[in-house]
Enzyme design. Structure first.
Site, PDB file in Angstrom:
ATOM      1  N   GLY A  63      59.817 -15.734  34.377  1.00 34.10           N
ATOM      2  CA  GLY A  63      59.744 -16.903  35.252  1.00 34.10           C
ATOM      3  C   GLY A  63      58.355 -17.475  35.452  1.00 34.10           C
ATOM      4  N   THR A 113      70.504  -5.012  43.671  1.00 31.17           N
ATOM      5  CA  THR A 113      70.920  -6.265  44.306  1.00 31.17           C
ATOM      6  C   THR A 113      70.053  -7.401  43.773  1.00 31.17           C
ATOM      7  OG1 THR A 113      71.580  -5.026  46.233  1.00 31.17           O
ATOM      8  CG2 THR A 113      71.260  -7.396  46.542  1.00 31.17           C
ATOM      9  N   CYS A 121      37.501  -5.761  30.262  1.00 34.64           N
ATOM     10  CA  CYS A 121      36.505  -4.791  30.693  1.00 34.64           C
ATOM     11  C   CYS A 121      37.206  -3.458  30.966  1.00 34.64           C
ATOM     12  CB  CYS A 121      35.811  -5.283  31.950  1.00 34.64           C
ATOM     13  SG  CYS A 121      34.412  -4.272  32.369  1.00 34.64           S
TER      14      CYS A 121
END
Ligand code: PLP
Length: 390
Positions: free
Chosen positions: A202, A239, A327
């Site tokens: 998303g 859920t 890094c």
């Protein structure tokens, strides 16, 4: 950075939530809080919104709704594809992938290798494209899963997924693609391209973080990774995260609607930025295959200066971009993608990725074009790798 709007050019890292997406999600944080599995009407109503979102995600990639499983992110979708396949098919199952995959696939495949599954990591050439005939030496059968990313997050290079999938399918194997960077940016139709599974996320397409999905073609079998209740057809328990799923649905609807014209507009902005930096900055060199790339991404090295220093100077100018070095343990490691492409040390360390979005404006690109030559010139003067500072 004072009183200045952020110029956000790090959209392959994450994107801002589209206002329409936020609007669509809000009722589910307030009034529509029912559990979609509950049998009373309040639950049923919420359940219907999940199914609507599923239709919208499916429609963006040419799938049917019952082939979409919601997950928590792209990484979970990738894990489900690879671990789900190997657990279902057992110890004989093996994985073929590329050297330049995102860690969500790369590290999952390596984990499975440690558990005893065979793993082949195919090489790329100096522009990040797969070498020809990669499958020639590979043994491919019904216990094989090939997993190749649709588009690379660092360089934007697009793999020929149609050809790769067709070759693997012709030899009886299964094909997964990590399309996290491609969905919503380029046209994808799983009816035309024989992939068995496809991951998306998303937050790369203006929906929130914490929601993703996987397309699993009808008939393809995987074991769940998260066991529990019967949600998501028994493939992914838990859920459902209703507001975020609704947000993902809306983001996919917007992408379906705007993809074509945004593609053209964003590509033109990217090209303008890229062409300008390549001519105005000393030692600038493009990383990745120019012809087969996402329209929103450019990855440029600036010889002999550190990517992290460029980012800090850009930040001073209110510009957010990203570097190809990470890094780790105090030293700057060039990215595994650029290393696999054989990009020389003094270029790999200086790579900078600009990734645009539907919200990027002409004016923002003008600002980067104005700022970069001075930044590069200043850092070249400080570089220990350039003898005669120019
Ligand atoms: N695959 C690719 C190509 C990505 O670029 C990313 C994120 O950067 C992921 C997978 C992981 O997605 P998520 O952050 O949703 O877990």
């Amino acid at each position: 950075m004072k009183n200045r709007e952020l110029i956000y050019l790090d959209n392959n890292a994450t994107t801002r939530i589209a206002p329409e997406v936020l609007e669509e999600m809000l009722p589910f944080f307030k009034d529509l809080y029912g559990n979609p599995s509950s049998i009373y009407r309040f639950g049923g109503k919420v359940h219907r919104y999940i199914e609507e979102a599923r239709e919208k995600v499916a429609s963006l990639i040419g799938a049917s709704a019952d082939e979409i499983i919601f997950t928590s992110c792209g990484s979970e979708s990738d894990n489900l594809a690879l671990k789900g396949f190997c657990n279902y098919f057992g110890e004989r199952s093996q994985i073929i992938t590329s050297e330049v995959e995102h860690p969500a696939v790369r590290n999952t495949a390596r984990y499975l290798k440690d558990k005893g599954h065979a793993l082949v990591e195919c090489k790329v050439d100096n522009v990040g494209m797969l070498e020809t005939d990669i499958f020639e030496e590979c043994q491919i059968d019904e216990f094989t899963i090939a997993s190749f990313m649709w588009a690379n997050n660092e360089t934007g290079v697009i793999f020929p997924i149609d050809e790769l999938a067709a070759k693997v399918k012709a030899r009886g194997g299964f094909f997964h693609t990590d399309a996290v960077q491609a969905v919503g940016k380029i046209d994808i139709d799983v009816k035309k391209i024989p992939v068995d599974m496809l991951s998306l996320s998303g937050h790369k397409l203006h929906a929130p973080k914490g929601v993703g999905a996987i397309y699993i073609r009808k008939g393809v079998k995987v074991d769940p990774v998260i066991h529990g209740g019967h949600q998501e057809n028994g493939i992914r328990a838990g859920t459902e995260n209703v507001p975020l799923i609704v947000g993902l649905g809306k983001a996919c609807e917007l992408a379906s609607r705007h993809l074509k014209e945004e593609n053209v507009r964003v590509r033109a902005l990217r090209d303008r930025l890229e062409n300008s930096l390549l001519t105005s900055c000393k030692g600038a060199k493009l990383n990745g295959n120019k012809a087969h790339r996402l329209p929103n991404t450019t990855n440029i090295s600036f010889e002999a200066i550190e990517g992290e220093s460029i980012l800090l100077h850009l930040d001073e100018n209110g510009i957010a971009a990203s570097s190809g070095s990470a890094c780790t343990t105090g030293s700057l490691e060039p990215s595994h993608v650029l290393t696999a492409m054989g990009v020389p040390y003094t270029f790999a360390h200086s790579s900078t990725r600009f990734s645009l979005s539907r919200y990027t404006t002409d004016k923002e690109i003008d600002s980067v074009i104005a700022a970069m030559p001075q930044i590069v010139e200043k850092l070249r003067k400080l570089s220990p790798f350039i003898e005669n500072a120019d």
